[in-house]
Design a protein around this motif. Sequence first.
Motif, mmCIF file in Angstrom:
data_model
loop_
_atom_site.group_PDB
_atom_site.id
_atom_site.type_symbol
_atom_site.label_atom_id
_atom_site.label_comp_id
_atom_site.label_asym_id
_atom_site.label_seq_id
_atom_site.Cartn_x
_atom_site.Cartn_y
_atom_site.Cartn_z
ATOM 1 N N THR A 23 0.826 -1.203 0.000
ATOM 2 C CA THR A 23 0.000 0.000 0.000
ATOM 3 C C THR A 23 0.863 1.257 0.000
ATOM 4 O OG1 THR A 23 -1.819 -1.126 1.115
ATOM 5 C CG2 THR A 23 -1.768 1.276 1.280
ATOM 6 N N ASP A 24 1.875 1.287 0.852
ATOM 7 C CA ASP A 24 2.775 2.448 0.901
ATOM 8 C C ASP A 24 3.456 2.670 -0.441
ATOM 9 O OD1 ASP A 24 2.134 2.758 3.552
ATOM 10 O OD2 ASP A 24 4.050 1.976 4.311
ATOM 11 N N ARG A 25 3.964 1.604 -1.018
ATOM 12 C CA ARG A 25 4.677 1.730 -2.292
ATOM 13 C C ARG A 25 3.715 2.116 -3.404
ATOM 14 N NH1 ARG A 25 9.486 3.089 -2.817
ATOM 15 N NH2 ARG A 25 9.957 1.614 -1.198
ATOM 16 N N ALA A 26 2.489 1.581 -3.383
ATOM 17 C CA ALA A 26 1.502 1.921 -4.411
ATOM 18 C C ALA A 26 1.124 3.393 -4.339
ATOM 19 C CB ALA A 26 0.262 1.044 -4.275
ATOM 20 N N ARG A 27 1.074 3.934 -3.142
ATOM 21 C CA ARG A 27 0.773 5.368 -2.996
ATOM 22 C C ARG A 27 1.940 6.229 -3.461
ATOM 23 N NH1 ARG A 27 -1.951 4.781 2.898
ATOM 24 N NH2 ARG A 27 -3.975 4.039 2.176
ATOM 25 N N ALA A 28 3.159 5.799 -3.130
ATOM 26 C CA ALA A 28 4.340 6.594 -3.466
ATOM 27 C C ALA A 28 4.730 6.482 -4.938
ATOM 28 C CB ALA A 28 5.511 6.166 -2.581
ATOM 29 N N THR A 29 4.661 5.266 -5.471
ATOM 30 C CA THR A 29 5.111 5.032 -6.853
ATOM 31 C C THR A 29 4.180 4.020 -7.528
ATOM 32 O OG1 THR A 29 6.646 3.335 -6.075
ATOM 33 C CG2 THR A 29 7.546 5.549 -6.403
ATOM 34 N N PRO A 30 2.946 4.413 -7.794
ATOM 35 C CA PRO A 30 1.952 3.457 -8.286
ATOM 36 C C PRO A 30 2.323 2.772 -9.599
ATOM 37 C CG PRO A 30 1.153 5.704 -8.511
ATOM 38 C CD PRO A 30 2.422 5.767 -7.724
ATOM 39 N N ASN A 31 3.043 3.440 -10.461
ATOM 40 C CA ASN A 31 3.344 2.866 -11.775
ATOM 41 C C ASN A 31 4.685 2.159 -11.851
ATOM 42 O OD1 ASN A 31 0.897 3.775 -12.904
ATOM 43 N ND2 ASN A 31 1.762 5.819 -13.045
ATOM 44 N N ARG A 32 5.411 2.136 -10.756
ATOM 45 C CA ARG A 32 6.707 1.457 -10.745
ATOM 46 C C ARG A 32 6.509 -0.055 -10.815
ATOM 47 N NH1 ARG A 32 11.459 3.413 -7.152
ATOM 48 N NH2 ARG A 32 11.700 4.666 -9.015
ATOM 49 N N ALA A 33 7.357 -0.715 -11.581
ATOM 50 C CA ALA A 33 7.289 -2.171 -11.721
ATOM 51 C C ALA A 33 7.562 -2.839 -10.382
ATOM 52 C CB ALA A 33 8.292 -2.646 -12.756
ATOM 53 N N ALA A 34 6.715 -3.782 -10.023
ATOM 54 C CA ALA A 34 6.869 -4.519 -8.781
ATOM 55 C C ALA A 34 7.211 -5.978 -9.045
ATOM 56 C CB ALA A 34 5.591 -4.429 -7.955
ATOM 57 N N LEU A 35 6.573 -6.568 -10.045
ATOM 58 C CA LEU A 35 6.778 -7.972 -10.397
ATOM 59 C C LEU A 35 6.836 -8.128 -11.900
ATOM 60 C CD1 LEU A 35 4.146 -9.696 -8.086
ATOM 61 C CD2 LEU A 35 6.604 -9.666 -7.744
ATOM 62 N N GLN A 36 7.654 -9.082 -12.335
ATOM 63 C CA GLN A 36 7.691 -9.402 -13.753
ATOM 64 C C GLN A 36 7.753 -10.908 -13.912
ATOM 65 O OE1 GLN A 36 10.843 -7.621 -16.032
ATOM 66 N NE2 GLN A 36 10.191 -8.592 -17.911
ATOM 67 N N SER A 37 6.934 -11.411 -14.816
ATOM 68 C CA SER A 37 6.942 -12.823 -15.191
ATOM 69 C C SER A 37 6.871 -12.874 -16.706
ATOM 70 C CB SER A 37 5.749 -13.556 -14.569
ATOM 71 O OG SER A 37 5.747 -14.904 -14.980
ATOM 72 N N GLN A 39 6.900 -11.588 -20.139
ATOM 73 C CA GLN A 39 6.644 -10.245 -20.668
ATOM 74 C C GLN A 39 5.622 -9.464 -19.843
ATOM 75 O OE1 GLN A 39 8.411 -8.889 -23.241
ATOM 76 N NE2 GLN A 39 9.603 -10.763 -23.000
ATOM 77 N N THR A 40 5.033 -10.113 -18.843
ATOM 78 C CA THR A 40 4.020 -9.460 -18.005
ATOM 79 C C THR A 40 4.683 -8.723 -16.852
ATOM 80 O OG1 THR A 40 2.436 -11.200 -18.523
ATOM 81 C CG2 THR A 40 1.960 -9.832 -16.580
ATOM 82 N N ILE A 41 4.384 -7.442 -16.752
ATOM 83 C CA ILE A 41 4.916 -6.612 -15.673
ATOM 84 C C ILE A 41 3.737 -6.027 -14.902
ATOM 85 C CG2 ILE A 41 6.246 -4.562 -15.074
ATOM 86 C CD1 ILE A 41 7.842 -5.002 -17.655
ATOM 87 N N LEU A 42 3.762 -6.204 -13.587
ATOM 88 C CA LEU A 42 2.724 -5.637 -12.724
ATOM 89 C C LEU A 42 3.315 -4.498 -11.907
ATOM 90 C CD1 LEU A 42 1.020 -8.856 -11.324
ATOM 91 C CD2 LEU A 42 0.249 -7.404 -13.204
ATOM 92 N N SER A 43 2.591 -3.395 -11.853
ATOM 93 C CA SER A 43 3.009 -2.263 -11.036
ATOM 94 C C SER A 43 2.539 -2.472 -9.598
ATOM 95 C CB SER A 43 2.396 -0.972 -11.584
ATOM 96 O OG SER A 43 0.994 -0.980 -11.371
ATOM 97 N N PHE A 44 3.012 -1.622 -8.706
ATOM 98 C CA PHE A 44 2.543 -1.700 -7.325
ATOM 99 C C PHE A 44 1.044 -1.423 -7.246
ATOM 100 C CE2 PHE A 44 7.075 -1.266 -6.467
ATOM 101 C CZ PHE A 44 7.233 -2.220 -5.476
ATOM 102 N N ALA A 45 0.541 -0.525 -8.079
ATOM 103 C CA ALA A 45 -0.899 -0.257 -8.107
ATOM 104 C C ALA A 45 -1.671 -1.486 -8.573
ATOM 105 C CB ALA A 45 -1.201 0.933 -9.008
ATOM 106 N N ASP A 46 -1.139 -2.208 -9.567
ATOM 107 C CA ASP A 46 -1.778 -3.446 -10.029
ATOM 108 C C ASP A 46 -1.873 -4.464 -8.899
ATOM 109 O OD1 ASP A 46 -1.924 -2.526 -12.702
ATOM 110 O OD2 ASP A 46 0.046 -3.395 -13.186
ATOM 111 N N ILE A 47 -0.776 -4.636 -8.180
ATOM 112 C CA ILE A 47 -0.745 -5.616 -7.091
ATOM 113 C C ILE A 47 -1.701 -5.217 -5.985
ATOM 114 C CG2 ILE A 47 0.695 -6.637 -5.280
ATOM 115 C CD1 ILE A 47 3.015 -6.478 -7.283
ATOM 116 N N GLU A 48 -1.704 -3.930 -5.625
ATOM 117 C CA GLU A 48 -2.617 -3.473 -4.576
ATOM 118 C C GLU A 48 -4.070 -3.717 -4.980
ATOM 119 O OE1 GLU A 48 -3.302 0.211 -1.589
ATOM 120 O OE2 GLU A 48 -2.939 0.717 -3.682
#
Length: 67
Positions: A23-37, A39-48
């Motif tokens: 939640t903290d990371r999604a608020r601070a950097t919502p579009n930053r990549a958090a996970l990649q599998s 070619q699929t990349i999920l941002s912190f906002a996606d994960i939240e």
Amino acid sequence: MPFLPANALIRRASHSTVSSMITDRARATPNRAALQSGQTILSFADIESRTNRLARALLELGIDAED
């Protein structure tokens, strides 16, 4: 979207829950990549968003944090 160094998350892990860290990371950097599998990349906002949907679904089934 650059990834965060793993040690940055590990340092915070001793002081927070995983949920609050996301939640903290999604608020601070919502579009930053958090996970990649592949070619699929999920941002912190996606994960939240996905974890919130899962939490609501579990609550609807009668499962809460104490279970």
